[in-house]
Design a protein around this motif. Structure first.
Motif, PDB file in Angstrom:
ATOM      1  N   THR A  57       6.401 -40.877  20.051  1.00 19.03           N
ATOM      2  CA  THR A  57       6.846 -42.138  20.638  1.00 19.03           C
ATOM      3  C   THR A  57       6.101 -42.431  21.930  1.00 19.03           C
ATOM      4  N   THR A  58       5.969 -41.416  22.770  1.00 20.87           N
ATOM      5  CA  THR A  58       5.285 -41.602  24.046  1.00 20.87           C
ATOM      6  C   THR A  58       3.827 -41.963  23.838  1.00 20.87           C
ATOM      7  N   SER A  59       3.146 -41.244  22.937  1.00 21.67           N
ATOM      8  CA  SER A  59       1.728 -41.509  22.724  1.00 21.67           C
ATOM      9  C   SER A  59       1.493 -42.892  22.123  1.00 21.67           C
ATOM     10  N   SER A  60       2.355 -43.311  21.190  1.00 21.59           N
ATOM     11  CA  SER A  60       2.177 -44.631  20.578  1.00 21.59           C
ATOM     12  C   SER A  60       2.430 -45.736  21.582  1.00 21.59           C
ATOM     13  N   THR A  61       3.420 -45.542  22.456  1.00 20.29           N
ATOM     14  CA  THR A  61       3.692 -46.536  23.496  1.00 20.29           C
ATOM     15  C   THR A  61       2.527 -46.644  24.454  1.00 20.29           C
ATOM     16  N   ARG A  62       1.968 -45.485  24.828  1.00 19.13           N
ATOM     17  CA  ARG A  62       0.831 -45.484  25.746  1.00 19.13           C
ATOM     18  C   ARG A  62      -0.363 -46.167  25.112  1.00 19.13           C
ATOM     19  N   ALA A  63      -0.603 -45.902  23.816  1.00 17.56           N
ATOM     20  CA  ALA A  63      -1.724 -46.535  23.128  1.00 17.56           C
ATOM     21  C   ALA A  63      -1.548 -48.042  23.057  1.00 17.56           C
ATOM     22  N   ALA A  64      -0.319 -48.496  22.801  1.00 18.84           N
ATOM     23  CA  ALA A  64      -0.067 -49.940  22.742  1.00 18.84           C
ATOM     24  C   ALA A  64      -0.302 -50.604  24.084  1.00 18.84           C
ATOM     25  N   ASN A  65       0.113 -49.940  25.149  1.00 22.39           N
ATOM     26  CA  ASN A  65      -0.091 -50.498  26.488  1.00 22.39           C
ATOM     27  C   ASN A  65      -1.559 -50.545  26.866  1.00 22.39           C
ATOM     28  N   ASP A  66      -2.323 -49.543  26.417  1.00 26.09           N
ATOM     29  CA  ASP A  66      -3.740 -49.479  26.764  1.00 26.09           C
ATOM     30  C   ASP A  66      -4.600 -50.437  25.941  1.00 26.09           C
ATOM     31  N   LEU A  67      -4.140 -50.800  24.749  1.00 24.34           N
ATOM     32  CA  LEU A  67      -4.970 -51.590  23.840  1.00 24.34           C
ATOM     33  C   LEU A  67      -5.398 -52.912  24.454  1.00 24.34           C
ATOM     34  N   GLU A  68      -4.459 -53.667  24.974  1.00 23.77           N
ATOM     35  CA  GLU A  68      -4.792 -54.972  25.547  1.00 23.77           C
ATOM     36  C   GLU A  68      -5.730 -54.819  26.738  1.00 23.77           C
ATOM     37  N   LEU A  69      -5.523 -53.763  27.521  1.00 22.95           N
ATOM     38  CA  LEU A  69      -6.354 -53.544  28.703  1.00 22.95           C
ATOM     39  C   LEU A  69      -7.794 -53.213  28.321  1.00 22.95           C
ATOM     40  N   VAL A  70      -7.987 -52.277  27.388  1.00 21.14           N
ATOM     41  CA  VAL A  70      -9.360 -51.895  27.031  1.00 21.14           C
ATOM     42  C   VAL A  70     -10.062 -53.020  26.278  1.00 21.14           C
ATOM     43  N   THR A  71      -9.307 -53.800  25.508  1.00 17.09           N
ATOM     44  CA  THR A  71      -9.913 -54.946  24.814  1.00 17.09           C
ATOM     45  C   THR A  71     -10.459 -55.948  25.824  1.00 17.09           C
ATOM     46  N   ALA A  72      -9.653 -56.255  26.845  1.00 19.46           N
ATOM     47  CA  ALA A  72     -10.103 -57.194  27.885  1.00 19.46           C
ATOM     48  C   ALA A  72     -11.288 -56.632  28.661  1.00 19.46           C
ATOM     49  N   THR A  73     -11.272 -55.318  28.938  1.00 18.71           N
ATOM     50  CA  THR A  73     -12.352 -54.697  29.710  1.00 18.71           C
ATOM     51  C   THR A  73     -13.664 -54.712  28.944  1.00 18.71           C
ATOM     52  N   ILE A  74     -13.622 -54.335  27.666  1.00 20.67           N
ATOM     53  CA  ILE A  74     -14.852 -54.342  26.864  1.00 20.67           C
ATOM     54  C   ILE A  74     -15.353 -55.776  26.682  1.00 20.67           C
ATOM     55  N   GLY A  75     -14.416 -56.727  26.550  1.00 16.93           N
ATOM     56  CA  GLY A  75     -14.823 -58.125  26.467  1.00 16.93           C
ATOM     57  C   GLY A  75     -15.540 -58.587  27.723  1.00 16.93           C
ATOM     58  N   LEU A  76     -15.064 -58.148  28.887  1.00 18.54           N
ATOM     59  CA  LEU A  76     -15.720 -58.487  30.150  1.00 18.54           C
ATOM     60  C   LEU A  76     -17.125 -57.896  30.205  1.00 18.54           C
ATOM     61  N   LEU A  77     -17.266 -56.620  29.855  1.00 22.60           N
ATOM     62  CA  LEU A  77     -18.586 -55.976  29.873  1.00 22.60           C
ATOM     63  C   LEU A  77     -19.531 -56.624  28.860  1.00 22.60           C
ATOM     64  N   ARG A  78     -18.972 -57.109  27.772  1.00 22.77           N
ATOM     65  CA  ARG A  78     -19.790 -57.797  26.759  1.00 22.77           C
ATOM     66  C   ARG A  78     -20.477 -59.024  27.361  1.00 22.77           C
ATOM     67  N   ASN A  79     -19.736 -59.809  28.139  1.00 20.46           N
ATOM     68  CA  ASN A  79     -20.338 -60.991  28.759  1.00 20.46           C
ATOM     69  C   ASN A  79     -21.267 -60.623  29.906  1.00 20.46           C
ATOM     70  N   ILE A  80     -20.867 -59.612  30.675  1.00 21.69           N
ATOM     71  CA  ILE A  80     -21.710 -59.184  31.792  1.00 21.69           C
ATOM     72  C   ILE A  80     -23.047 -58.642  31.305  1.00 21.69           C
ATOM     73  N   SER A  81     -23.079 -58.084  30.098  1.00 21.60           N
ATOM     74  CA  SER A  81     -24.301 -57.466  29.573  1.00 21.60           C
ATOM     75  C   SER A  81     -25.368 -58.481  29.176  1.00 21.60           C
ATOM     76  N   ALA A  82     -25.126 -59.754  29.438  1.00 25.02           N
ATOM     77  CA  ALA A  82     -26.206 -60.732  29.264  1.00 25.02           C
ATOM     78  C   ALA A  82     -27.306 -60.506  30.305  1.00 25.02           C
ATOM     79  N   ASN A  83     -26.971 -59.803  31.385  1.00 29.27           N
ATOM     80  CA  ASN A  83     -27.947 -59.451  32.423  1.00 29.27           C
ATOM     81  C   ASN A  83     -28.634 -58.145  32.036  1.00 29.27           C
ATOM     82  N   ASP A  84     -29.965 -58.168  31.912  1.00 23.42           N
ATOM     83  CA  ASP A  84     -30.713 -57.009  31.411  1.00 23.42           C
ATOM     84  C   ASP A  84     -30.564 -55.787  32.305  1.00 23.42           C
ATOM     85  N   GLU A  85     -30.595 -55.979  33.592  1.00 24.08           N
ATOM     86  CA  GLU A  85     -30.503 -54.846  34.518  1.00 24.08           C
ATOM     87  C   GLU A  85     -29.127 -54.194  34.445  1.00 24.08           C
ATOM     88  N   ILE A  86     -28.103 -55.022  34.394  1.00 22.00           N
ATOM     89  CA  ILE A  86     -26.735 -54.486  34.370  1.00 22.00           C
ATOM     90  C   ILE A  86     -26.466 -53.747  33.074  1.00 22.00           C
TER      91      ILE A  86
END
Length: 554
Positions: free
Chosen positions: A375-404
Motif C-alpha cells: 500500500t505504501t509503495s503504490s501510494t508513493r508511486a502514484a504521488n511521484d507519477l505526476e511529478l516525474v511526468t511534468a519534470t520529463i516534459g519540462l526537460l523535453r522542451n528545454i532540450s531544444a537547446n543543443d548545449e543544454i
C-alpha cells in the motif's frame, strides 16, 4: 421551445391512441419531435407516471422557480445590482442541479449516477434557453469597488454566481458541444473588469483567497479550447501583468495552483475546432506572444521561487505541495518555447531542480521494489507519477537547446539518462510519461551523434520500442515521437549502431506498423530509411487505385 407539459401530454396521447407501452410511447414522442427539428435535451424523458419521472419533474419545477427568482434581480443604470431576497439559495440550487454534467465525464455502472447526469444535462439545456444566464453575467458587477469586499453578503453572491457560471460553461466539455449562448457568455465574462483579482490580494481579509481562486477558475473555463477568447483576455490593458502581480503577492498555495492551471491554458494551443465551427475563420495561436509577455513580467522567477518552496526538506510542506509542484513544472514547460526563456530558466537553477527531482524519483524506484508495504509503495508511486511526468516534459522542451541537452545527456554529474531509463521502466503503462520519454530522447539525439551514442549505450532504443509496442493502437502521438526518436538515433549512427537498433525488439516490424498510422507515416519512413531498410510509401486513393512513391532523402 417545447414545454415539459406539452411533451407529457403527447406521451400520454401516443400511449393511449397507439396502444404503446410507456417506453415505446416515450421513444415515439421523442422521434416525433426530433423529426420536426425540435430539441428535447431540456426535457425529462422519463414517463410522467413513473416514480422517477415524477421526481425529475419535481426537481425541474424547483429549478424553474430558481430561474424565475433570477429574473427579479434588477441591474441599475450605474451598473450596480439590486438583488432579490433568496438569490444565494437560488444560485446554489442552479449550481447543484447543473453540476453533475460538468464534473467527471467517466462512465458509471450505477443507474442512479447515470440518471443524475442525464437530468443535469437537461437542466443545463434549460438554463441555456433561459434569460437567467445574462442575469448571472450582471451579478458579476455586484462588487464595484474594493470596499465592497468587506460586505460578506456581496462576496457570497459573487462566489455563488461564479460557481454557477463555471458549472454552466464547463458542461460543454462532456457534451462535446458549445451553444451560441455559451460562446457569447464567455466573451462577455472576459470583458468584465479584472481589478477584482488585485482587490482580493491587496485586501487584508484572507477569506478572499477563495474568491481569487474562483475568478481564476472561471477565466480558465472561458479560455480553454478557444483561441479567440484567449486573445480577448490577453489583449486587455495589462491583464497578464496583473495576473503575475497576483501570483507575486499571494502566499496561498491554492491561489498559485489555480494561477498555474490558468496560465497553462493560455500558453498552450488547444483549439482544434474546424474553421466552420469557429467565430472568425481559422484559428491562429496566441500562445507564443503570451509566453513572451509573461516572461517579460517576471513569471519565471515567481514560479522558480514557489518551486524552491515545494522542493525542500520539509516533509509536511512536501505533502501539501503534491499537486502544486507538478503544476508549476507543467507551466514552466509550456513556457519553454523560446531560447531566451530557456536560458533564463537555466540561469535561475531550474535545471538543477529538475535533475534533483529525477534522481530522487529514480532512487525511490529502487527502494520501493524492496518495500514490504504494498500500500505504501503504490501510494508513493502514484504521488511521484505526476511529478516525474511534468519534470520529463519540462526537460523535453528545454532540450531544444543543443548545449543544454548535451549537458543533460553526457554531463559527468548532470546526466539524467540513467534516471530516465529507470523511471520509464517504473511506469511502463503510463502513455503520457512514455511519450515525454520518447520526445526527450529524440530531442537529445537530434544533430548530436555523441548524444545518440550515449542513449544507445544506456539501452534507449529498447525503452523507445517498448513504449511503441505497448501502445500500438492507443496513442498515435507516442508512435510518432517514438519513430522520430529512432530516426534521430539512426541518422548519423555507425553501421554497428544501426545494426544494434535493428536487432532490438524487432525494430523494423514495430516501425512498419507505426507507418500504417496516418499521423506518423513520414517519421516511420525516415526511421526505416536511415536504418538502411527497404521502404517505400504506398498511397491508396479514394477510387481504389494504389500508387507507390520512390525512396526519398532528406
Amino acid at each position: 421551445m417545447i414545454s415539459q407539459e406539452l411533451f407529457d401530454e403527447t406521451v400520454l396521447e401516443n400511449e393511449e391512441v397507439f396502444d404503446l407501452s410507456p417506453a415505446e410511447a416515450i421513444q415515439e414522442t421523442v422521434e416525433q419531435f426530433e423529426k420536426s427539428k425540435q430539441s428535447v435535451h431540456h426535457l425529462s424523458l422519463c414517463h410522467p407516471s413513473s416514480k422517477k419521472g415524477q421526481l425529475e419533474r419535481t426537481e425541474r419545477q424547483q429549478f424553474t422557480q430558481a430561474l424565475t427568482l433570477l429574473d427579479t434581480t434588477c441591474v441599475k443604470d450605474d451598473g450596480s445590482v439590486e438583488m432579490a431576497e433568496g438569490i444565494v439559495e437560488a444560485l446554489v440550487a442552479i449550481h447543484e442541479a447543473c453540476s453533475n454534467s460538468a464534473t467527471n465525464s467517466s462512465s458509471s455502472s450505477s443507474s442512479s449516477s447515470s440518471s443524475s447526469r442525464s437530468s443535469s444535462i437537461a437542466f443545463v439545456a434549460l438554463l441555456d434557453q433561459h434569460e437567467g444566464i445574462y442575469t448571472l453575467l450582471s451579478l458579476l458587477n455586484v462588487i464595484q469597488e474594493e470596499t465592497d469586499l468587506l460586505h460578506d453578503d456581496k462576496v457570497t453572491v459573487l462566489m455563488a454566481t461564479i460557481q454557477c457560471l463555471i458549472t454552466y460553461l464547463s458542461s460543454n466539455n462532456n457534451n462535446k458541444t458549445t451553444t451560441n449562448n455559451q460562446r457569447d457568455l464567455t466573451k462577455a465574462v472576459l470583458t468584465k473588469p479584472l481589478l477584482q483579482l488585485e482587490w482580493t490580494t491587496s485586501s487584508s481579509n484572507n477569506d478572499n483567497n477563495a474568491l481569487t481562486i474562483a475568478i481564476l477558475q472561471l477565466l480558465q473555463v472561458c479560455c480553454r479550447s478557444n483561441e479567440l477568447n484567449k486573445k480577448i483576455w490577453t489583449s486587455r490593458h495589462h491583464s497578464l501583468r496583473r495576473l503575475v502581480t497576483v501570483l507575486q503577492k499571494t502566499k496561498e498555495e491554492n491561489v498559485i495552483l489555480a494561477g498555474c492551471q490558468f496560465m497553462a491554458v493560455l500558453c498552450r494551443f488547444d483549439d482544434f475546432r474546424t474553421s466552420s465551427n469557429t467565430d472568425n475563420g481559422p484559428t491562429i495561436s496566441s500562445s507564443h506572444d503570451t509566453v513572451l509577455e509573461l516572461s517579460r513580467c517576471g513569471l519565471v522567477l515567481v514560479l522558480k521561487d514557489w518551486t524552491d518552496r515545494c522542493d525542500c526538506d520539509d516533509a509536511l510542506l512536501k505533502r501539501k505541495s503534491e499537486q502544486l509542484l507538478p503544476a508549476l513544472l507543467t507551466t514552466l514547460r509550456v513556457m519553454a518555447v523560446h531560447d531566451d526563456i530557456v536560458q533564463s530558466m537555466v540561469a535561475v537553477g531550474l535545471l538543477d531542480t529538475a535533475t534533483r527531482i529525477l534522481k530522487t524519483a529514480a532512487s525511490t524506484a529502487s527502494t520501493t521494489t524492496s518495500s514490504t508495504s504494498t500500500t505504501t509503495s503504490s501510494t508513493r508511486a502514484a504521488n511521484d507519477l505526476e511529478l516525474v511526468t511534468a519534470t520529463i516534459g519540462l526537460l523535453r522542451n528545454i532540450s531544444a537547446n543543443d548545449e543544454i541537452k548535451t549537458t543533460l545527456c553526457c554531463g559527468h554529474n548532470t546526466s539524467v539518462l540513467p534516471c530516465i531509463m529507470a523511471i520509464a521502466q517504473m511506469y511502463p503503462n503510463q502513455p503520457l510519461l512514455q511519450e515525454h520519454v520518447c520526445g526527450l530522447l529524440g530531442a537529445m539525439a537530434l544533430r548530436k551523434p555523441k548524444n545518440a551514442t550515449r542513449i544507445l549505450q544506456c539501452d534507449g532504443a529498447r525503452i523507445i520500442l517498448m513504449a511503441m509496442t505497448r501502445f500500438t493502437n492507443q496513442n498515435t502521438v507516442l508512435q510518432r515521437q517514438g519513430a522520430l526518436a529512432i530516426r534521430n538515433l539512426a541518422s548519423r549512427a555507425t553501421p554497428a549502431e544501426k545494426q544494434l537498433v535493428l536487432e532490438t525488439m524487432e525494430c523494423e516490424t514495430v516501425l512498419q506498423f507505426a507507418g500504417w498510422q496516418g499521423n506518423c507515416v513520414d517519421e516511420a519512413y525516415a526511421a526505416l530509411r536511415d536504418l538502411g531498410c527497404q521502404v517505400s510509401k504506398t498511397t491508396i486513393h479514394a477510387d481504389g487505385t494504389i500508387s507507390t512513391k520512390p525512396e526519398m532523402f532528406g
